[in-house]
Scaffold this motif. Structure first.
Motif, PDB file in Angstrom:
ATOM      1  N   ILE A 138      60.504  66.227  37.417  1.00 15.10           N
ATOM      2  CA  ILE A 138      59.958  64.881  37.166  1.00 15.10           C
ATOM      3  C   ILE A 138      60.668  63.941  38.133  1.00 15.10           C
ATOM      4  O   ILE A 138      61.897  63.922  38.195  1.00 15.10           O
ATOM      5  CB  ILE A 138      60.168  64.449  35.700  1.00 15.10           C
ATOM      6  CG1 ILE A 138      59.451  65.430  34.762  1.00 15.10           C
ATOM      7  CG2 ILE A 138      59.664  63.016  35.492  1.00 15.10           C
ATOM      8  CD1 ILE A 138      59.612  65.125  33.281  1.00 15.10           C
ATOM      9  N   VAL A 156      63.104  60.041  29.518  1.00 15.90           N
ATOM     10  CA  VAL A 156      62.499  61.082  30.370  1.00 15.90           C
ATOM     11  C   VAL A 156      63.384  62.325  30.368  1.00 15.90           C
ATOM     12  O   VAL A 156      62.892  63.459  30.273  1.00 15.90           O
ATOM     13  CB  VAL A 156      62.276  60.578  31.823  1.00 15.90           C
ATOM     14  CG1 VAL A 156      61.783  61.702  32.713  1.00 15.90           C
ATOM     15  CG2 VAL A 156      61.290  59.422  31.841  1.00 15.90           C
ATOM     16  N   VAL A 157      64.704  62.118  30.443  1.00 17.30           N
ATOM     17  CA  VAL A 157      65.626  63.254  30.446  1.00 17.30           C
ATOM     18  C   VAL A 157      65.480  64.049  29.144  1.00 17.30           C
ATOM     19  O   VAL A 157      65.432  65.284  29.158  1.00 17.30           O
ATOM     20  CB  VAL A 157      67.087  62.771  30.662  1.00 17.30           C
ATOM     21  CG1 VAL A 157      68.087  63.861  30.306  1.00 17.30           C
ATOM     22  CG2 VAL A 157      67.288  62.325  32.111  1.00 17.30           C
ATOM     23  N   ALA A 160      62.354  66.049  29.400  1.00 19.73           N
ATOM     24  CA  ALA A 160      62.460  67.094  30.428  1.00 19.73           C
ATOM     25  C   ALA A 160      63.352  68.245  29.959  1.00 19.73           C
ATOM     26  O   ALA A 160      63.033  69.415  30.193  1.00 19.73           O
ATOM     27  CB  ALA A 160      63.021  66.493  31.712  1.00 19.73           C
ATOM     28  N   VAL A 167      65.102  66.547  36.454  1.00 19.45           N
ATOM     29  CA  VAL A 167      64.770  65.131  36.644  1.00 19.45           C
ATOM     30  C   VAL A 167      65.492  64.616  37.887  1.00 19.45           C
ATOM     31  O   VAL A 167      66.705  64.781  38.028  1.00 19.45           O
ATOM     32  CB  VAL A 167      65.189  64.280  35.418  1.00 19.45           C
ATOM     33  CG1 VAL A 167      64.973  62.789  35.690  1.00 19.45           C
ATOM     34  CG2 VAL A 167      64.419  64.715  34.176  1.00 19.45           C
ATOM     35  N   ALA A 186      70.246  62.694  34.273  1.00 19.09           N
ATOM     36  CA  ALA A 186      69.395  63.146  35.390  1.00 19.09           C
ATOM     37  C   ALA A 186      70.124  64.240  36.167  1.00 19.09           C
ATOM     38  O   ALA A 186      71.359  64.303  36.167  1.00 19.09           O
ATOM     39  CB  ALA A 186      69.066  61.976  36.315  1.00 19.09           C
TER      40      ALA A 186
END
Ligand code: P1T
Length: 380
Positions: A138, A156-157, A160, A167, A186
């Motif tokens: 991502i 998002v992490v 993911a 990421v 990340a």
């Protein structure tokens, strides 16, 4: 060590052979060996260079990572990251991002069978819907170029990690002074060091920072195997620029906040994009995720046409009309015809890159002079 000390000292020692306090520029292509394979750790300058090593260590320290890997440009760094993947692998990217990144994804790596989807990352459900069993990465830009949207790195992490997806955060706009994505989980941070890290509009450079040894080994392999390395003079300029990153960024943030407030009150301005404004839809996230709101501002005009934008763009005296950002001098640009011209019209309109959108990179000049310059141009 606090940031202001790190930029001066982290990874930097006086040169052992001379005591030079500034990292020497090792302008050499090769190194003499005592016998085949017997050397001082340096064989050939594509593979290692002492000036580059110091910069790589410094960048790793600034991003709270363990390994820095430098490249000839931001896009060369992106190129190396993409070469870790193979045909059939899928990458989910935010839909609002630097035009050159969009171009290398679609027009270069698309040809080799990598698949890219571009989604609005303000809502996690959009990313979730795009994930398949082939998704490997991502790719986040935050704040985004040029709309200054934010992506919630922590969210998002979390998503993911559940799916075993890496990421990568393009940290160019924030710089490690305002945001350290590796601390938020990340896996990879990338920079166009051409911008705030260099800070003086005199060098093209890129960097990647990671914590994981396997990722680092793969990236060092690609740095050498593909060979898009920076020269030692360029590494020196980035090292020199970094020493004042925090001071420059403090001033740019302060100026940008004043300019965004001025623009928001101007009759001809339709909408101002700046994470520091209360009107920014992700202002709360910006307060949480960033130390300050950065030096980039974009805005659209009530009259949404290229002609209206051109009038402003050609009437500033202090703001120079140019691509790029993050230097000490203020720049003004037109994403639709300049930095984001490589994104198809329909795609760019969807993300709000309108014909009248104007992007400002705020420098470290006096804010009053910059505001006067914009006021004259807007009223022209
Ligand atoms: O120009 P280069 O050093 O290759 O970096 C590419 C790049 C990567 N990521 C972001 C967020 C960027 O903004 C850029 C380069 N951007 C410009 C030149 C610009 O004017 O937006």
């Amino acid at each position: 060590m606090k940031f202001a000390t790190k930029v001066i000292h982290a990874g930097i020692e006086p040169d052992v052979s001379s005591g030079a306090i500034m990292t020497p520029i090792f302008q050499t292509s090769t190194y003499v060996q005592d016998a085949p394979g017997v050397h001082k750790g340096f064989e050939y300058a594509r593979t290692q260079n002492p000036t580059r090593n110091v910069l790589q260590n410094q960048l790793a320290a600034l991003e709270n990572g363990d390994y820095g890997i430098c490249f000839a440009s931001g896009l060369a760094a992106t190129d190396a990251i993409m070469k870790m993947f193979k045909s059939g692998d899928e990458v989910i990217s935010c839909n609002d991002l630097y035009g050159g990144t969009y171009r290398i994804f679609n027009r270069v790596f698309g040809k080799f069978g990598l698949k890219f989807s571009f989604v609005d990352m303000s809502e996690m459900k959009n990313i979730e819907a795009a994930i398949t069993s082939n998704t490997k990465l991502i790719w986040i830009e935050t704040p985004t170029n040029p709309m200054l949207n934010l992506v919630d790195i922590v969210e998002v992490v979390a998503l993911a990690k559940k799916q075993g997806v890496l990421v990568c955060v393009d940290n160019t706009f924030a710089s490690p002074y305002l945001q350290t994505p590796l601390d938020l989980g990340a896996d990879i941070v990338i920079h166009s060091a051409t911008k705030y890290l260099g800070g003086h509009s005199d060098v093209i450079h890129g960097a990647v920072v990671v914590k994981d040894k396997n990722l680092a080994d793969e990236l060092y392999f690609l740095q050498n195997a593909s060979g898009a390395v920076p020269g030692p003079q360029d590494c020196f300029l980035i090292l020199r620029g970094i020493k004042t990153l925090h001071l420059r960024m403090d001033r740019a943030c302060e100026n940008a906040a004043k300019i965004a407030a001025f623009l928001e009150g101007h009759d001809r301005v339709e909408k101002v994009n700046f994470p520091g404004l209360k009107s920014h839809p992700q202002h709360e996230l910006a307060k949480r995720q960033m130390k300050n709101f950065g030096g980039m501002v974009s805005f659209s005009l009530k009259e949404d046409s290229i002609e209206a934008a051109n009038k402003v763009l050609s009437n500033t005296k202090l703001f120079a009309l140019a691509e790029s950002l993050g230097g000490v001098e203020s720049l003004i640009g037109h994403p639709a015809t300049m930095t984001h011209a490589s994104i198809p019209l329909e795609e760019r309109r969807k993300t709000g890159v309108l014909d009248s959108l104007i992007r400002l990179s705020i420098g470290i000049e006096d804010a009053d002079d910059l505001i006067e310059d914009l006021n004259i141009a807007l009223n022209a």
